[in-house]
Motif scaffolding. Structure first.
Motif, PDB file in Angstrom:
ATOM      1  N   SER A  35       0.819  -1.215   0.000  1.00  0.00           N
ATOM      2  CA  SER A  35       0.000   0.000   0.000  1.00  0.00           C
ATOM      3  C   SER A  35       0.855   1.269   0.000  1.00  0.00           C
ATOM      4  CB  SER A  35      -0.914   0.016   1.225  1.00  0.00           C
ATOM      5  OG  SER A  35      -0.137   0.057   2.410  1.00  0.00           O
ATOM      6  N   GLU A  60       1.038   0.508   7.513  1.00  0.00           N
ATOM      7  CA  GLU A  60      -0.270  -0.117   7.720  1.00  0.00           C
ATOM      8  C   GLU A  60      -0.567  -0.434   9.174  1.00  0.00           C
ATOM      9  OE1 GLU A  60      -0.883  -3.442   5.207  1.00  0.00           O
ATOM     10  OE2 GLU A  60      -0.422  -2.362   3.346  1.00  0.00           O
ATOM     11  N   PRO A 108      -5.515   4.252   0.888  1.00  0.00           N
ATOM     12  CA  PRO A 108      -5.157   3.186  -0.055  1.00  0.00           C
ATOM     13  C   PRO A 108      -5.929   1.906   0.247  1.00  0.00           C
ATOM     14  CG  PRO A 108      -3.192   4.291   0.786  1.00  0.00           C
ATOM     15  CD  PRO A 108      -4.336   4.800   1.592  1.00  0.00           C
ATOM     16  N   LEU A 109      -6.398   1.248  -0.812  1.00  0.00           N
ATOM     17  CA  LEU A 109      -7.116  -0.032  -0.732  1.00  0.00           C
ATOM     18  C   LEU A 109      -8.445   0.101   0.010  1.00  0.00           C
ATOM     19  CD1 LEU A 109      -4.105  -2.382   0.146  1.00  0.00           C
ATOM     20  CD2 LEU A 109      -4.834  -1.531  -2.089  1.00  0.00           C
ATOM     21  N   GLN A 110      -9.024   1.279  -0.038  1.00  0.00           N
ATOM     22  CA  GLN A 110     -10.288   1.518   0.650  1.00  0.00           C
ATOM     23  C   GLN A 110     -11.471   0.957  -0.126  1.00  0.00           C
ATOM     24  OE1 GLN A 110     -11.117   5.508   2.461  1.00  0.00           O
ATOM     25  NE2 GLN A 110     -12.764   5.590   0.956  1.00  0.00           N
ATOM     26  N   ALA A 119      -0.679   3.434  -2.866  1.00  0.00           N
ATOM     27  CA  ALA A 119      -1.639   2.716  -3.705  1.00  0.00           C
ATOM     28  C   ALA A 119      -2.948   3.486  -3.802  1.00  0.00           C
ATOM     29  CB  ALA A 119      -1.894   1.319  -3.140  1.00  0.00           C
ATOM     30  N   ALA A 128      -7.523  -0.090  -6.004  1.00  0.00           N
ATOM     31  CA  ALA A 128      -6.363  -0.738  -6.634  1.00  0.00           C
ATOM     32  C   ALA A 128      -6.715  -2.147  -7.109  1.00  0.00           C
ATOM     33  CB  ALA A 128      -5.191  -0.768  -5.662  1.00  0.00           C
ATOM     34  N   HIS A 179      -0.794   1.844  -8.593  1.00  0.00           N
ATOM     35  CA  HIS A 179       0.094   2.752  -7.866  1.00  0.00           C
ATOM     36  C   HIS A 179       0.210   4.113  -8.553  1.00  0.00           C
ATOM     37  CE1 HIS A 179       1.183  -0.703  -5.419  1.00  0.00           C
ATOM     38  NE2 HIS A 179       1.296  -1.385  -6.544  1.00  0.00           N
ATOM     39  N   TYR A 188      -6.205   0.024  10.077  1.00  0.00           N
ATOM     40  CA  TYR A 188      -5.922  -0.152   8.655  1.00  0.00           C
ATOM     41  C   TYR A 188      -5.863  -1.635   8.286  1.00  0.00           C
ATOM     42  CZ  TYR A 188      -4.171   0.625   4.002  1.00  0.00           C
ATOM     43  OH  TYR A 188      -4.050   0.641   2.632  1.00  0.00           O
ATOM     44  N   ARG A 203      -7.705  -3.337   5.068  1.00  0.00           N
ATOM     45  CA  ARG A 203      -7.051  -4.179   4.064  1.00  0.00           C
ATOM     46  C   ARG A 203      -7.712  -5.551   3.969  1.00  0.00           C
ATOM     47  NH1 ARG A 203      -1.741  -4.082   1.771  1.00  0.00           N
ATOM     48  NH2 ARG A 203      -1.310  -6.097   0.822  1.00  0.00           N
TER      49      ARG A 203
END
Length: 373
Positions: free
Chosen positions: A49, A53, A97-99, A208, A212, A219, A271, A275
């Motif tokens: 990410s 994290e 990121p990666l939400q 990220a 993603a 990225h 987080y 993820r």
């Protein structure tokens, strides 16, 4: 051992032989692609990410009553959160990121371009890379004095002016390599609209995108010094020590509710939980594919064993004659093993062709990479 008698026997049982060959071929084709897809999913699940994290928590709020000044409210919340014991840094951001759900922008290198060069994830906020722990590899981070409130941008664009718009940005290394391969990105301009151009002042090792899903573009991210104010679509991200996450998260929620009881917490999580949720479908698909592989291999193995047993039962007289003529138990065993080997070999050869064809279909429909040899 001569193959001619074996091939002659198989020709007399064409339908049965071809059914077994087709069964092996289909199993080979499906299992090869399933194993490849499992590997692809596992690789996707290990996507970095670019943030710290294990040190991050997220809090998202919703107002019961309208807030008179969303920018003042957000500044007050940030000040309150900084006073919570264990909080090392805090920022207000539109996404992580990666939400999953994401904010994206079309990037142009020339405002006169008819079509954008690519799409990139856009992070709005102040001190986002520093708070999230994204590593700076070139240039500098955005300064607080470069941050602009969102309403100023809206008014400027509505009036046809560029005054007061964000002037600088920080981008990821992946995006820089895609836009200017082998060149220094610092000082270069990218355009979000025909009027809005920002200068690159820093490059992050990685950050990220929120959505993603595509490894090739996962990225491509930009960070803009745009302060959105308190709202249901914004969230507070807090960095702390990994061992303090749960305690800090609870204390932060209590502090925010105390500062303004007229709102509800719609989301509070670490987080790691974010993820895990993002890759839940990948884990589920990998599990389903493993089940399919086990089922297919079991059915095919039972088919081979069943057919071999059936043929042995049918040929008891032939086996007895051969034994009377001097054939050993090993000779009889090798005969049937060779017969099964030929059927399996034909099936696997056909299955390799089918596996390649199935992979081409998946490449065109689901953007999977090519199946390795």
């Amino acid at each position: 051992m001569e193959l001619r008698p074996i091939l002659s026997t198989l020709r007399r049982h064409k339908v049965t032989s071809w059914l077994l060959i087709v069964e092996i071929a289909l199993t080979c084709a499906i299992v090869c692609n399933a194993v490849f897809m499992i590997g692809h999913r596992l690789q996707h699940m290990h996507m970095p990410s670019g943030v710290d994290e294990h040190a991050l928590v997220q809090i998202q709020l919703a107002q019961i009553a309208p807030t008179p000044d969303i920018y003042a409210r957000a500044r007050e919340d940030l000040a309150v959160l900084r006073q919570v014991p264990g909080v090392q840094a805090v920022a207000l951001t539109n996404q992580l990121p990666l939400q999953g759900s994401s904010s994206n922008a079309s990037i142009k290198l020339d405002p006169a371009q008819r079509e954008p060069t690519l799409s990139a994830g856009t992070y709005f906020g102040e001190d986002i890379p520093q708070t999230m722990g994204a590593r700076l590899v070139a240039g500098r981070n955005l300064r607080p004095d470069e941050t602009v409130n969102a309403d100023i941008v809206v008014k400027a664009l509505a009036g046809g002016s560029t005054k007061g718009l964000p002037a600088v940005t920080v981008i990821t290394q992946a995006l820089a390599d895609r836009l200017w391969p082998g060149q220094n990105p610092l000082g270069r301009m990218i355009y979000l609209t025909d009027k809005v151009g920002v200068r690159v002042v820093g490059v992050l090792a990685d950050l990220a995108r929120a959505n993603a899903y595509n490894d090739a573009t996962a990225h491509y991210s930009v960070v803009l010094p745009l302060f959105m104010g308190a709202g249901k679509d914004q969230s507070y991200v807090i960095r702390t020590r990994p061992q303090d996450r749960e305690a800090v998260l609870k204390a932060a929620v209590v502090a925010l509710k105390k500062a303004d009881p007229e709102r509800v917490v719609t989301r509070q999580r670490t987080y790691d939980e974010l993820r895990e949720k993002f890759f839940a479908n990948d884990r589920a698909m990998a599990g389903v594919l493993v089940g399919v592989i086990v089922a297919l291999l079991t059915v095919t193995a039972l088919g081979i064993v069943g057919l071999a047993s059936f043929w042995v039962g049918q040929r008891r007289r032939t086996i007895g004659v051969r034994r009377a003529l001097g054939a050993t138990r090993g000779d009889i065993l090798r005969y049937f093993q060779t017969e099964n080997f030929l059927l399996a070999t034909f099936g696997i050869a056909l299955g390799m062709v089918l596996a390649y064809g199935l992979n081409l279909f998946l490449m065109t429909r689901y953007e999977l990479p090519r199946l390795p040899l």
